[in-house]
Design a protein around this motif. Structure first.
Motif, PDB file in Angstrom:
ATOM      1  N   LYS A   5      -1.101  18.521   0.251  1.00  0.00           N
ATOM      2  CA  LYS A   5      -2.312  19.245  -0.105  1.00  0.00           C
ATOM      3  C   LYS A   5      -3.441  18.342  -0.580  1.00  0.00           C
ATOM      4  CE  LYS A   5      -2.142  23.230   1.236  1.00  0.00           C
ATOM      5  NZ  LYS A   5      -2.763  23.396   2.499  1.00  0.00           N
ATOM      6  N   ASP A   9     -13.042  18.883   2.149  1.00  0.00           N
ATOM      7  CA  ASP A   9     -14.285  19.370   2.747  1.00  0.00           C
ATOM      8  C   ASP A   9     -15.421  18.468   2.279  1.00  0.00           C
ATOM      9  OD1 ASP A   9     -13.876  20.114   0.205  1.00  0.00           O
ATOM     10  OD2 ASP A   9     -13.675  22.213   0.668  1.00  0.00           O
ATOM     11  N   ASP A  10     -16.638  18.956   2.373  1.00  0.00           N
ATOM     12  CA  ASP A  10     -17.760  18.089   2.026  1.00  0.00           C
ATOM     13  C   ASP A  10     -17.708  17.620   0.598  1.00  0.00           C
ATOM     14  OD1 ASP A  10     -19.889  20.393   3.803  1.00  0.00           O
ATOM     15  OD2 ASP A  10     -18.571  18.800   4.506  1.00  0.00           O
ATOM     16  N   LEU A  11     -17.058  18.389  -0.223  1.00  0.00           N
ATOM     17  CA  LEU A  11     -16.997  18.017  -1.634  1.00  0.00           C
ATOM     18  C   LEU A  11     -16.146  16.789  -1.861  1.00  0.00           C
ATOM     19  CD1 LEU A  11     -16.705  21.014  -4.019  1.00  0.00           C
ATOM     20  CD2 LEU A  11     -18.495  19.364  -3.753  1.00  0.00           C
ATOM     21  N   LYS A  19      -3.944   9.121  -2.894  1.00  0.00           N
ATOM     22  CA  LYS A  19      -3.639   7.739  -3.246  1.00  0.00           C
ATOM     23  C   LYS A  19      -2.151   7.500  -3.270  1.00  0.00           C
ATOM     24  CE  LYS A  19      -5.048   4.513  -6.764  1.00  0.00           C
ATOM     25  NZ  LYS A  19      -5.561   4.395  -8.111  1.00  0.00           N
ATOM     26  N   THR A  22      -0.811   7.264   0.219  1.00  0.00           N
ATOM     27  CA  THR A  22      -1.054   5.998   0.903  1.00  0.00           C
ATOM     28  C   THR A  22      -0.177   4.883   0.341  1.00  0.00           C
ATOM     29  OG1 THR A  22      -3.019   5.940  -0.480  1.00  0.00           O
ATOM     30  CG2 THR A  22      -3.350   6.143   1.858  1.00  0.00           C
ATOM     31  N   ILE A  23       0.119   4.945  -0.941  1.00  0.00           N
ATOM     32  CA  ILE A  23       1.025   3.931  -1.484  1.00  0.00           C
ATOM     33  C   ILE A  23       2.393   4.050  -0.846  1.00  0.00           C
ATOM     34  CG2 ILE A  23       2.239   3.215  -3.549  1.00  0.00           C
ATOM     35  CD1 ILE A  23      -0.186   3.800  -5.127  1.00  0.00           C
ATOM     36  N   LYS A  26       2.312   2.733   2.625  1.00  0.00           N
ATOM     37  CA  LYS A  26       2.340   1.272   2.659  1.00  0.00           C
ATOM     38  C   LYS A  26       3.750   0.759   2.425  1.00  0.00           C
ATOM     39  CE  LYS A  26       0.418  -1.516  -0.492  1.00  0.00           C
ATOM     40  NZ  LYS A  26      -0.106  -2.768  -0.969  1.00  0.00           N
ATOM     41  N   ASN A  27       4.454   1.370   1.452  1.00  0.00           N
ATOM     42  CA  ASN A  27       5.823   0.918   1.202  1.00  0.00           C
ATOM     43  C   ASN A  27       6.705   1.091   2.414  1.00  0.00           C
ATOM     44  OD1 ASN A  27       5.505   0.062  -1.360  1.00  0.00           O
ATOM     45  ND2 ASN A  27       6.119   1.958  -2.324  1.00  0.00           N
ATOM     46  N   VAL A  30       5.995  -1.481   4.976  1.00  0.00           N
ATOM     47  CA  VAL A  30       6.519  -2.813   4.665  1.00  0.00           C
ATOM     48  C   VAL A  30       8.006  -2.881   4.967  1.00  0.00           C
ATOM     49  CG1 VAL A  30       6.954  -4.401   2.784  1.00  0.00           C
ATOM     50  CG2 VAL A  30       4.753  -3.372   3.017  1.00  0.00           C
ATOM     51  N   TYR A  31       8.725  -1.815   4.600  1.00  0.00           N
ATOM     52  CA  TYR A  31      10.146  -1.778   4.961  1.00  0.00           C
ATOM     53  C   TYR A  31      10.336  -1.886   6.467  1.00  0.00           C
ATOM     54  CZ  TYR A  31      11.951  -0.474   0.409  1.00  0.00           C
ATOM     55  OH  TYR A  31      12.309  -0.479  -0.900  1.00  0.00           O
ATOM     56  N   LYS A  72       1.903  18.081  10.539  1.00  0.00           N
ATOM     57  CA  LYS A  72       0.627  18.550  10.019  1.00  0.00           C
ATOM     58  C   LYS A  72      -0.033  17.415   9.258  1.00  0.00           C
ATOM     59  CE  LYS A  72       2.166  23.184   9.258  1.00  0.00           C
ATOM     60  NZ  LYS A  72       3.209  23.486   8.317  1.00  0.00           N
ATOM     61  N   THR A  90      -2.162  -5.345   9.502  1.00  0.00           N
ATOM     62  CA  THR A  90      -1.941  -5.942   8.190  1.00  0.00           C
ATOM     63  C   THR A  90      -0.494  -6.339   7.976  1.00  0.00           C
ATOM     64  OG1 THR A  90      -1.623  -3.753   7.320  1.00  0.00           O
ATOM     65  CG2 THR A  90      -3.788  -4.695   7.096  1.00  0.00           C
ATOM     66  N   ASP A  91       0.419  -5.592   8.532  1.00  0.00           N
ATOM     67  CA  ASP A  91       1.815  -5.946   8.337  1.00  0.00           C
ATOM     68  C   ASP A  91       2.318  -6.904   9.392  1.00  0.00           C
ATOM     69  OD1 ASP A  91       2.577  -2.653   7.130  1.00  0.00           O
ATOM     70  OD2 ASP A  91       2.162  -4.508   6.047  1.00  0.00           O
ATOM     71  N   LEU A  93       1.449  -9.986   9.856  1.00  0.00           N
ATOM     72  CA  LEU A  93       1.731 -11.295   9.281  1.00  0.00           C
ATOM     73  C   LEU A  93       3.053 -11.294   8.529  1.00  0.00           C
ATOM     74  CD1 LEU A  93      -1.748 -12.391   8.033  1.00  0.00           C
ATOM     75  CD2 LEU A  93      -0.400 -13.415   9.812  1.00  0.00           C
TER      76      LEU A  93
ATOM     77  N   ARG B  68     -22.474  12.537  -4.043  1.00  0.00           N
ATOM     78  CA  ARG B  68     -21.158  12.908  -3.545  1.00  0.00           C
ATOM     79  C   ARG B  68     -20.809  14.341  -3.876  1.00  0.00           C
ATOM     80  NH1 ARG B  68     -17.611   8.927  -6.079  1.00  0.00           N
ATOM     81  NH2 ARG B  68     -16.859  10.756  -7.163  1.00  0.00           N
ATOM     82  N   LEU B  69     -21.090  14.761  -5.088  1.00  0.00           N
ATOM     83  CA  LEU B  69     -20.560  16.018  -5.583  1.00  0.00           C
ATOM     84  C   LEU B  69     -21.628  17.078  -5.721  1.00  0.00           C
ATOM     85  CD1 LEU B  69     -18.265  14.559  -8.315  1.00  0.00           C
ATOM     86  CD2 LEU B  69     -17.618  15.404  -6.105  1.00  0.00           C
ATOM     87  N   PHE B 186       0.487 -17.048   3.973  1.00  0.00           N
ATOM     88  CA  PHE B 186      -0.285 -15.990   4.609  1.00  0.00           C
ATOM     89  C   PHE B 186       0.524 -14.745   4.831  1.00  0.00           C
ATOM     90  CE2 PHE B 186      -4.236 -17.807   5.149  1.00  0.00           C
ATOM     91  CZ  PHE B 186      -4.116 -19.125   5.516  1.00  0.00           C
ATOM     92  N   GLY B 187       1.842 -14.938   4.943  1.00  0.00           N
ATOM     93  CA  GLY B 187       2.629 -13.790   5.325  1.00  0.00           C
ATOM     94  C   GLY B 187       2.701 -12.735   4.246  1.00  0.00           C
ATOM     95  N   LYS B 191       3.598  -8.737  -0.893  1.00  0.00           N
ATOM     96  CA  LYS B 191       3.993  -7.384  -0.542  1.00  0.00           C
ATOM     97  C   LYS B 191       5.452  -7.163  -0.871  1.00  0.00           C
ATOM     98  CE  LYS B 191       0.608  -6.370   2.878  1.00  0.00           C
ATOM     99  NZ  LYS B 191       0.332  -6.221   4.293  1.00  0.00           N
ATOM    100  N   LEU B 195       6.981  -4.508  -3.500  1.00  0.00           N
ATOM    101  CA  LEU B 195       8.006  -3.568  -3.117  1.00  0.00           C
ATOM    102  C   LEU B 195       9.153  -3.586  -4.093  1.00  0.00           C
ATOM    103  CD1 LEU B 195       8.025  -1.819  -0.703  1.00  0.00           C
ATOM    104  CD2 LEU B 195       9.426  -3.455   0.457  1.00  0.00           C
ATOM    105  N   PHE B 204      -3.596  -2.616  -5.888  1.00  0.00           N
ATOM    106  CA  PHE B 204      -4.061  -2.565  -4.516  1.00  0.00           C
ATOM    107  C   PHE B 204      -4.714  -3.859  -4.069  1.00  0.00           C
ATOM    108  CE2 PHE B 204      -2.942   0.808  -2.276  1.00  0.00           C
ATOM    109  CZ  PHE B 204      -3.437   2.046  -2.614  1.00  0.00           C
ATOM    110  N   GLU B 250     -21.316  25.344  -3.197  1.00  0.00           N
ATOM    111  CA  GLU B 250     -20.046  25.665  -2.573  1.00  0.00           C
ATOM    112  C   GLU B 250     -19.548  27.046  -2.925  1.00  0.00           C
ATOM    113  OE1 GLU B 250     -18.097  23.943  -0.429  1.00  0.00           O
ATOM    114  OE2 GLU B 250     -19.824  22.663  -0.196  1.00  0.00           O
TER     115      GLU B 250
END
Lengths: 109, 268
Positions: A5, A9-11, A19, A22-23, A26-27, A30-31, A72, A90-91, A93, B68-69, B186-187, B191, B195, B204, B250
């Motif tokens: 969820k 929208d524009d807001l 966030k 996405t973490i 990323k994990n 990497v695995y 979805k 990115t992965d 390398l 933005r808001l 570089f590798g 990361k 992990l 980040f 809105e």
């Protein structure tokens, strides 16, 4: 995955959930690239075949992600591009590093 | 050329130690940055220039947040806020953009002791370790072949990958120890470290890449000091952005949205 969820929208009501998602993504990636490096190194793959293994495992990971999200994507990430395709460089390398290390350890040294 | 047989002892005493040492130095650096961050006390804004800078930063933040808001505000409030910022004579953004462009502030920011301490800490935890490792590897482990890369490379890479090994016509695939150092660098040992050791949600930024980019750019850019040379342009850009915002409240759309999500919920 973390909670779903994300409302976009524009807001731009991005919550912390995006966030966290996405973490986790990323994990997982990497695995995936670690495993790809180990496979390519131990099996002694050469050159472009090895990079092909990386791409193949990357897409396997994306497919598993899609299955877990029940396809979805919009509910969990901003776009399907983000979730499936965006992190492939990115992965790379990381994959190369693990591939070189395991290839040397197993096959040569 | 036939395959070169590499002694077992190279693996035991060179390959694995390089990997282990680099990994441990990486972890040590992580702990060091954590320690230094914990010891950082709140910085007092003392000089006038810093106060002016904070004011500018806050103004830009305010205008960006408004852009933005804006949907959260009803029409009247939004117009008031926008007028406060963008009015032709009295708006904050117009006043700020009319300030003269500051001279290059490098000399003044150098005299700021807190910023210098920050920069030194960043350098210490990044570049010094890199240089140290490079020296260590190239001093102890130079002059022999350590392994083989699995992919074919052109001759251009020979100088980088085979430093210290002076055999001509050796296959470019055979690499010396300094190239293992580069590969590991570089590798992204970072990361793997992230992990294994932590779900720090603010990890980040990978600072080696950023620092190397900063070094490559040639001039020492400091992240806390924004665009010193032309704040006027920034404010003008913000102002045009705000003036171009098409505002809809809105809440007017909310009944439609509720209907849509209710339908979607019922259909499932």
């Amino acid at each position: 995955m973390e909670e779903p969820k994300v409302e976009l929208d524009d807001l731009e009501v991005n919550q912390d959930r995006l966030k966290q998602n996405t973490i986790q993504l990323k994990n997982v990636r990497v695995y995936g690239s670690l495993n790809a490096g180990v496979i390519a190194g131990i099996l002694g793959m050469d050159g472009w075949i090895g990079i092909g293994i990386y791409v193949a495992i990357f897409f396997i990971v994306s497919t598993c992600l899609a299955i877990k999200m029940n396809f979805k994507v919009k509910e969990y990430f901003k776009s399907s591009y983000d979730a499936y395709y965006s992190g492939i460089g990115t992965d790379l390398l990381l994959f190369l590093m693990i591939w070189v290390i395991f290839h040397n350890l197993v096959n040569i040294l | 050329m036939s395959d070169i047989l590499i002694d077992d002892r190279i693996r035991d005493w060179v390959f694995l130690p390089i990997i282990i040492v680099m990994f441990m130095i990486q972890m040590f650096r992580g702990l060091l940055t954590k320690y230094m961050d914990n010891r950082k006390t709140a910085q007092k804004v003392t000089s006038k220039a810093q106060v002016a800078e904070m004011i500018d930063k806050n103004i830009t933040q305010q205008s960006q947040r408004l852009a933005r808001l804006h949907g959260l505000l009803p029409d009247q409030s939004f117009k008031m806020k926008r007028a406060y910022l963008c009015d032709h004579e009295q708006g904050i953004l117009t006043k700020a953009s009319q300030k003269p462009a500051k001279d290059p502030m490098q000399s003044m920011s150098m005299m700021n002791p807190v910023a210098m301490a920050d920069m030194l800490k960043q350098n210490l935890s990044g570049i010094v370790f890199m240089a140290l490792q490079y020296q260590w590897v190239s001093y102890f482990f130079s002059g022999f072949v350590i392994g083989k890369v699995p992919f074919p490379l052109t001759q251009k890479f020979r100088t980088m990958l085979q430093r210290g090994v002076d055999v001509q016509n050796l296959d470019v695939r055979y690499i010396s120890s300094i190239s293992i150092y580069f590969v590991l660098l570089f590798g992204g040992l970072q990361k793997i470290q992230q992990l294994m050791f932590g779900d720090d949600t603010d990890e980040f930024v990978d600072d080696t890449q950023m620092q190397m980019q900063m070094q490559m750019m040639g001039m020492p850019t400091m992240p806390s000091f924004g665009q010193q040379n032309d704040p006027g342009k920034l404010f003008i850009a913000e102002r045009t952005r705000l003036e171009g915002v098409k505002h809809t409240f809105e809440l007017n759309k909310s009944s439609d949205k509720a209907l849509k999500s209710l339908k979607r919920f019922l259909i499932q």
